[in-house]
Design a protein around this motif. Sequence first.
Motif, PDB file in Angstrom:
ATOM      1  N   TYR A 117      64.294  28.490  50.132  1.00  0.00           N
ATOM      2  CA  TYR A 117      65.607  27.909  49.839  1.00  0.00           C
ATOM      3  C   TYR A 117      65.943  28.175  48.379  1.00  0.00           C
ATOM      4  N   ASN A 118      67.207  28.131  48.035  1.00  0.00           N
ATOM      5  CA  ASN A 118      67.653  28.217  46.637  1.00  0.00           C
ATOM      6  C   ASN A 118      67.127  29.453  45.915  1.00  0.00           C
ATOM      7  N   LEU A 119      67.465  30.597  46.409  1.00  0.00           N
ATOM      8  CA  LEU A 119      67.016  31.875  45.865  1.00  0.00           C
ATOM      9  C   LEU A 119      67.844  32.257  44.641  1.00  0.00           C
ATOM     10  N   ALA A 140      62.536  30.913  43.310  1.00  0.00           N
ATOM     11  CA  ALA A 140      62.997  30.260  44.531  1.00  0.00           C
ATOM     12  C   ALA A 140      62.184  28.994  44.780  1.00  0.00           C
ATOM     13  N   TYR A 141      62.691  28.183  45.700  1.00  0.00           N
ATOM     14  CA  TYR A 141      61.928  27.047  46.213  1.00  0.00           C
ATOM     15  C   TYR A 141      61.506  27.391  47.636  1.00  0.00           C
ATOM     16  N   ILE A 142      60.232  27.151  47.958  1.00  0.00           N
ATOM     17  CA  ILE A 142      59.699  27.474  49.271  1.00  0.00           C
ATOM     18  C   ILE A 142      59.016  26.255  49.862  1.00  0.00           C
ATOM     19  N   VAL A 180      53.413  30.335  40.918  1.00  0.00           N
ATOM     20  CA  VAL A 180      53.834  28.968  41.192  1.00  0.00           C
ATOM     21  C   VAL A 180      54.120  28.253  39.873  1.00  0.00           C
ATOM     22  N   ALA A 181      55.356  27.791  39.706  1.00  0.00           N
ATOM     23  CA  ALA A 181      55.775  27.092  38.493  1.00  0.00           C
ATOM     24  C   ALA A 181      55.606  25.587  38.637  1.00  0.00           C
ATOM     25  N   TRP A 182      55.828  25.087  39.854  1.00  0.00           N
ATOM     26  CA  TRP A 182      55.695  23.649  40.122  1.00  0.00           C
ATOM     27  C   TRP A 182      55.555  23.449  41.619  1.00  0.00           C
ATOM     28  N   VAL A 189      58.669  28.839  42.725  1.00  0.00           N
ATOM     29  CA  VAL A 189      58.024  30.051  42.221  1.00  0.00           C
ATOM     30  C   VAL A 189      58.966  30.807  41.300  1.00  0.00           C
ATOM     31  N   VAL A 190      58.365  31.534  40.367  1.00  0.00           N
ATOM     32  CA  VAL A 190      59.099  32.500  39.545  1.00  0.00           C
ATOM     33  C   VAL A 190      58.625  33.871  39.969  1.00  0.00           C
TER      34      VAL A 190
END
Length: 92
Positions: free
Chosen positions: A35-37, A42-44, A77-79, A87-88
């Motif tokens: 989501y949110n690319l 993005a968020y996965i 993984v950023a958070w 992720v970045v």
Amino acid sequence: MTAAAHRERRRFARKTCALNVDLDDYEHLSSGRLYNLSRGGAYIETQPEFPIRIGGELIVTILNKRKADFLILKSKVAWRDNKGIGVVFLRN
């Protein structure tokens, strides 16, 4: 970190989407929903048992079943939260 703090740190605009992905942290394989690319990340949503840690690198494969195509992105993984990971994307 709050959602507002995440927004303030973003360098690129995000697009709302829902795409199936495969995840490979070089030890484990899993699937998720992206989501949110953006250009930068993005968020996965991940499976609860996927053991990736903050700072861990992984390969994200975005699947496009309509076009029988895919995109492979080296990521970090950023958070993480209780449903998934932020992720970045890394440059090769």
